[in-house]
Design an enzyme around this catalytic site. Structure first.
Site, PDB file in Angstrom:
ATOM      1  N   TRP A 161      18.878   6.442  21.451  1.00 24.49           N
ATOM      2  CA  TRP A 161      19.115   6.640  20.021  1.00 24.49           C
ATOM      3  C   TRP A 161      19.961   7.880  19.733  1.00 24.49           C
ATOM      4  CZ3 TRP A 161      17.356  11.468  19.319  1.00 24.49           C
ATOM      5  CH2 TRP A 161      16.310  11.904  20.143  1.00 24.49           C
ATOM      6  N   LYS A 185      20.973  -3.857  24.760  1.00 24.14           N
ATOM      7  CA  LYS A 185      19.823  -3.606  23.894  1.00 24.14           C
ATOM      8  C   LYS A 185      19.846  -2.143  23.463  1.00 24.14           C
ATOM      9  CE  LYS A 185      15.966  -1.962  24.502  1.00 24.14           C
ATOM     10  NZ  LYS A 185      15.919  -1.143  23.280  1.00 24.14           N
ATOM     11  N   ALA A 187      18.534   1.282  21.279  1.00 22.94           N
ATOM     12  CA  ALA A 187      17.207   1.845  20.996  1.00 22.94           C
ATOM     13  C   ALA A 187      16.684   1.313  19.672  1.00 22.94           C
ATOM     14  CB  ALA A 187      17.304   3.365  20.943  1.00 22.94           C
ATOM     15  N   GLY A 239      19.051   6.950  29.188  1.00 24.15           N
ATOM     16  CA  GLY A 239      17.782   7.283  28.550  1.00 24.15           C
ATOM     17  C   GLY A 239      17.009   8.256  29.405  1.00 24.15           C
ATOM     18  N   SER A 240      15.705   8.243  29.253  1.00 27.29           N
ATOM     19  CA  SER A 240      14.877   9.239  29.943  1.00 27.29           C
ATOM     20  C   SER A 240      14.749   8.916  31.426  1.00 27.29           C
ATOM     21  CB  SER A 240      13.494   9.279  29.307  1.00 27.29           C
ATOM     22  OG  SER A 240      12.880   8.022  29.438  1.00 27.29           O
ATOM     23  N   GLU A 261      22.162   7.032  33.621  1.00 28.37           N
ATOM     24  CA  GLU A 261      22.497   8.288  32.926  1.00 28.37           C
ATOM     25  C   GLU A 261      21.195   8.789  32.332  1.00 28.37           C
ATOM     26  OE1 GLU A 261      25.348   9.763  32.952  1.00 28.37           O
ATOM     27  OE2 GLU A 261      26.706   8.210  33.643  1.00 28.37           O
ATOM     28  N   LEU A 262      20.552   9.733  33.002  1.00 26.48           N
ATOM     29  CA  LEU A 262      19.171  10.089  32.639  1.00 26.48           C
ATOM     30  C   LEU A 262      19.075  11.469  31.996  1.00 26.48           C
ATOM     31  CD1 LEU A 262      17.553   8.597  35.870  1.00 26.48           C
ATOM     32  CD2 LEU A 262      18.017   7.469  33.686  1.00 26.48           C
ATOM     33  N   ARG A 289      24.767  21.054  19.156  1.00 22.78           N
ATOM     34  CA  ARG A 289      25.380  19.735  18.987  1.00 22.78           C
ATOM     35  C   ARG A 289      24.250  18.702  18.961  1.00 22.78           C
ATOM     36  NH1 ARG A 289      27.952  16.587  23.552  1.00 22.78           N
ATOM     37  NH2 ARG A 289      29.140  14.917  22.567  1.00 22.78           N
ATOM     38  N   CYS A 295      21.489  14.961  26.087  1.00 22.46           N
ATOM     39  CA  CYS A 295      21.156  15.157  27.502  1.00 22.46           C
ATOM     40  C   CYS A 295      21.933  16.339  28.054  1.00 22.46           C
ATOM     41  CB  CYS A 295      21.494  13.893  28.281  1.00 22.46           C
ATOM     42  SG  CYS A 295      23.172  13.355  28.004  1.00 22.46           S
ATOM     43  N   GLU A 392      12.786  18.987  29.442  1.00 22.86           N
ATOM     44  CA  GLU A 392      13.845  18.769  28.462  1.00 22.86           C
ATOM     45  C   GLU A 392      13.281  18.996  27.048  1.00 22.86           C
ATOM     46  OE1 GLU A 392      15.322  14.743  28.600  1.00 22.86           O
ATOM     47  OE2 GLU A 392      17.375  15.427  28.353  1.00 22.86           O
ATOM     48  N   SER A 452      31.831  16.624  27.422  1.00 24.25           N
ATOM     49  CA  SER A 452      32.066  15.199  27.183  1.00 24.25           C
ATOM     50  C   SER A 452      33.536  14.943  26.870  1.00 24.25           C
ATOM     51  CB  SER A 452      31.206  14.723  26.009  1.00 24.25           C
ATOM     52  OG  SER A 452      29.853  14.970  26.320  1.00 24.25           O
TER      53      SER A 452
HETATM   54  P1  NAP Z   1      14.054   6.366  26.440  1.00 26.48           P
HETATM   55  O1  NAP Z   1      12.728   6.429  25.820  1.00 26.48           O
HETATM   56  O2  NAP Z   1      14.150   6.322  27.910  1.00 26.48           O
HETATM   57  O3  NAP Z   1      14.766   5.094  25.802  1.00 26.48           O
HETATM   58  C1  NAP Z   1      16.075   4.722  26.132  1.00 26.48           C
HETATM   59  C2  NAP Z   1      16.219   3.239  25.988  1.00 26.48           C
HETATM   60  O4  NAP Z   1      15.340   2.589  26.913  1.00 26.48           O
HETATM   61  C3  NAP Z   1      15.858   2.689  24.622  1.00 26.48           C
HETATM   62  O5  NAP Z   1      16.710   1.623  24.314  1.00 26.48           O
HETATM   63  C4  NAP Z   1      14.438   2.206  24.833  1.00 26.48           C
HETATM   64  O6  NAP Z   1      14.042   1.192  23.947  1.00 26.48           O
HETATM   65  C5  NAP Z   1      14.544   1.649  26.223  1.00 26.48           C
HETATM   66  N1  NAP Z   1      13.269   1.513  26.906  1.00 26.48           N
HETATM   67  C6  NAP Z   1      12.152   2.268  26.765  1.00 26.48           C
HETATM   68  N2  NAP Z   1      11.189   1.812  27.577  1.00 26.48           N
HETATM   69  C7  NAP Z   1      11.695   0.748  28.239  1.00 26.48           C
HETATM   70  C8  NAP Z   1      11.181  -0.154  29.222  1.00 26.48           C
HETATM   71  N3  NAP Z   1       9.958  -0.050  29.681  1.00 26.48           N
HETATM   72  N4  NAP Z   1      11.982  -1.140  29.669  1.00 26.48           N
HETATM   73  C9  NAP Z   1      13.235  -1.258  29.222  1.00 26.48           C
HETATM   74  N5  NAP Z   1      13.772  -0.446  28.287  1.00 26.48           N
HETATM   75  C10 NAP Z   1      13.014   0.552  27.811  1.00 26.48           C
HETATM   76  O7  NAP Z   1      14.976   7.573  26.019  1.00 26.48           O
HETATM   77  P2  NAP Z   1      15.303   8.074  24.558  1.00 26.48           P
HETATM   78  O8  NAP Z   1      14.141   8.865  24.092  1.00 26.48           O
HETATM   79  O9  NAP Z   1      15.790   6.965  23.698  1.00 26.48           O
HETATM   80  O10 NAP Z   1      16.574   8.988  24.825  1.00 26.48           O
HETATM   81  C11 NAP Z   1      16.458  10.295  25.203  1.00 26.48           C
HETATM   82  C12 NAP Z   1      16.692  10.449  26.690  1.00 26.48           C
HETATM   83  O11 NAP Z   1      17.962   9.921  27.045  1.00 26.48           O
HETATM   84  C13 NAP Z   1      16.713  11.895  27.105  1.00 26.48           C
HETATM   85  O12 NAP Z   1      15.986  12.089  28.285  1.00 26.48           O
HETATM   86  C14 NAP Z   1      18.197  12.146  27.350  1.00 26.48           C
HETATM   87  O13 NAP Z   1      18.447  13.204  28.230  1.00 26.48           O
HETATM   88  C15 NAP Z   1      18.663  10.844  27.860  1.00 26.48           C
HETATM   89  N6  NAP Z   1      20.119  10.698  27.702  1.00 26.48           N
HETATM   90  C16 NAP Z   1      20.895  10.776  28.811  1.00 26.48           C
HETATM   91  C17 NAP Z   1      22.269  10.689  28.704  1.00 26.48           C
HETATM   92  C18 NAP Z   1      23.139  10.799  29.910  1.00 26.48           C
HETATM   93  O14 NAP Z   1      24.287  10.387  29.831  1.00 26.48           O
HETATM   94  N7  NAP Z   1      22.669  11.301  31.031  1.00 26.48           N
HETATM   95  C19 NAP Z   1      22.851  10.504  27.448  1.00 26.48           C
HETATM   96  C20 NAP Z   1      22.034  10.435  26.326  1.00 26.48           C
HETATM   97  C21 NAP Z   1      20.655  10.523  26.477  1.00 26.48           C
HETATM   98  P3  NAP Z   1      13.078   1.532  22.695  1.00 26.48           P
HETATM   99  O15 NAP Z   1      13.936   2.194  21.717  1.00 26.48           O
HETATM  100  O16 NAP Z   1      12.594   0.223  22.248  1.00 26.48           O
HETATM  101  O17 NAP Z   1      11.985   2.428  23.209  1.00 26.48           O
END
Ligand code: NAP
Length: 488
Positions: A161, A185, A187, A239-240, A261-262, A289, A295, A392, A452
């Site tokens: 998100w 899919k 967020a 994501g995470s 990309e975590l 920012r 991340c 984080e 970026s």
């Molecule tokens: P998240 O909870 O891991 O969610 C990311 C995505 O995964 C969402 O679409 C979420 O859907 C989905 N998801 C959650 N549980 C899942 C499961 N069991 N199976 C399949 N999909 C699932 O992370 P977030 O809170 O949205 O984003 C923040 C994290 O993203 C931070 O840790 C950040 O550092 C990381 N991030 C990394 C980068 C990079 O490039 N390295 C860039 C941006 C963000 P739902 O919305 O339905 O939960």
């Protein structure tokens, strides 16, 4: 048009259905998912809540289209991306408003993300026509070696998100350029930006079935069947680290190609020879920012002991002058956090640091009233055992710790399981190279607070993931190499 009318018009225009096989339709269960404004906590609108059957229908569409799309003319794929790039740029104001409504960041930040997101379409429209292989005489002189690069095949994308559009275009653009079909899919907090993007791609001429969008409340139930289905060839996830780890495990069954990309825990190092004005500017960008919900956000500042007090005071002055407010208000610098859970996590980490002896120079925590606001906070004298040095934060909090020697700074920087990005401020060229080479991250911002860039390979090492997005490397994630051994 009044602001509220403009908001309603933007919300009305965005599709709310699933996009499968070139058609917009409701989910099979008929249910919906509510999208909320994090600045007020109020519902903005409802979008379709996909069921596992819808996810499989999306995959069937992607798989059914793969052969035809993979064989399409690279120039045609590039032209579609180029048209989409131009459409995004021309609709910047609307798309930025939509993003601010569902995600909370200020309009200025949303506009910056739209510009960044669009650039991936432009960059990969140019890369689509440069996919190439190799012809080589065998070392024996007798045979020939030919390599060709072909699309990986149907991909599953899961996006977060925090950058609702850019995290989509950073995957979609190279996949489309390479000739892959996709199920994406977004967020559940921010599905609208992805739906708007799908509409733009449809209008830019992307054939039905190439891109399929599913939105829903139960991510696990939607994604797991896709990863276990032999038609899927690749997963790309942003994501995470926690969720990433579980998706890697699920991908093992079909031995999928995987890009991850975590999470991050970026250190921001300021040496005694740094240009302090530049370091403060860079710190503001690296920390603030996206309200700190990036991340790449500077998670912890390690500053040489001789300049730490001045750095902390100046950063506190700058961060304390920022104006909190609803992102749609034109004078807002800092919007709300995404939800209550995120705000509670930030609060907990700050509480832990203060309990262990950190001093808050500015910031008094959550802001009462509607929305999930948290005050910009600067913490000095942060002890080594504070949790926010390791975890984080994802919020507008700048913890400052000190070091005496370069070795100590580097050791502190690397004391984390993450390895996405680090920021280094020094005017000593030899030190700059030593530290850049010694730091265990996929990216380094040397005397700059943002890394970026669509033309550069974005990605991490260690538990920040693997694979690269953007740059020349970005399209390679969507191509397989086939080698043909030729006997003459
Ligand atoms: P998240 O909870 O891991 O969610 C990311 C995505 O995964 C969402 O679409 C979420 O859907 C989905 N998801 C959650 N549980 C899942 C499961 N069991 N199976 C399949 N999909 C699932 O992370 P977030 O809170 O949205 O984003 C923040 C994290 O993203 C931070 O840790 C950040 O550092 C990381 N991030 C990394 C980068 C990079 O490039 N390295 C860039 C941006 C963000 P739902 O919305 O339905 O939960």
């Amino acid at each position: 048009m009044a602001d509220s009318e403009r908001e309603q018009a933007v919300l009305k225009k965005v599709p709310k259905d699933l996009y499968i096989d070139g058609a917009w339709r409701a989910g099979t269960g008929g249910g919906t998912l509510s999208v909320e404004d994090p600045a007020t906590g109020e519902a903005l609108c409802e979008v379709a809540d996909a069921q596992p059957d819808d996810a499989l229908a999306a995959l069937a569409a992607a798989a059914g289209k793969q052969a035809e799309w993979g064989a399409s003319a690279p120039r045609d794929r590039g032209e579609i991306l180029r048209r989409a790039y131009e459409a995004i740029v021309s609709q910047t104001d609307e798309l930025a408003l939509l993003m601010t409504l569902e995600m909370g960041k200020s309009l200025a930040e949303s506009k910056a993300e739209i510009a960044y997101a669009a650039e991936f379409f432009r960059w990969f429209s140019e890369e689509a026509v440069r996919i190439h292989g190799r012809y080589m005489v065998n070392t024996t002189g007798k045979g020939r070696i030919l390599t060709m690069r072909q699309p990986v095949g149907p991909c599953v994308f899961v996006t977060p998100w925090n950058f609702p559009t850019a995290m989509g275009t950073r995957k979609l653009a190279p996949a489309i350029a390479a000739g892959c079909t996709v199920v994406v899919k977004p967020a559940q907090q921010t599905p609208l930006s992805m739906l708007a993007l799908a509409k733009i791609l449809e209008q830019a001429g992307l054939p039905g079935g190439v891109l399929n969008v599913i939105t829903g409340k139960h991510s696990g139930e939607l994604i797991e069947p896709l990863l276990k289905d032999s038609r899927t060839r690749k997963l790309s996830f942003t994501g995470s680290t926690e969720v990433g780890r579980s998706l890697i495990e699920q991908s093992a069954e079909q031995v999928l190609r995987v890009s991850m990309e975590l999470g991050g825990n970026a250190p921001f190092l300021v040496f005694e020879d740094a240009d302090l004005d530049a370091a403060i500017e860079g710190a503001m960008l690296a920390k603030m920012r996206n309200v700190g919900e990036a991340c790449t956000a500077a998670n912890r500042f390690h500053v040489h002991e001789s300049i730490a007090a001045e750095f902390a005071a100046r950063l506190a002055e700058r961060m304390g002058a920022l104006k909190l407010g609803r992102g749609t208000d034109h004078d807002t610098d800092v919007g709300p956090l995404i939800d209550e859970a995120q705000r509670e996590k930030v609060e907990e980490l700050v509480g832990d640091a203060v309990e262990r002896g950190a001093r808050a120079l500015i910031g008094s925590g959550r802001v009462d009233g509607p929305g999930y606001f948290y005050e910009p906070t600067v913490l000095a004298d942060v002890p080594d055992d504070a949790r926010l040095l390791r975890e984080e934060i994802f919020g507008p909090v700048a913890p400052i710790a000190t070091f005496s020697t370069e070795e100590q700074a580097l050791a502190a920087a690397n004391l984390t399981e993450y390895g996405l990005v680090a920021y280094v401020y020094t005017r000593d060229l030899a030190r700059a190279f030593r530290v850049c080479e010694g730091i265990e991250t996929g990216m380094v911002g040397l005397n700059q607070g943002v890394v970026s860039n669509p033309a550069a390979p974005f990605g991490g090492v260690k538990q920040s993931g693997f694979g690269r997005e953007g740059g020349f490397e970005g399209i390679a994630e969507y191509l397989e190499t086939k080698y043909v051994a030729i006997s003459l």
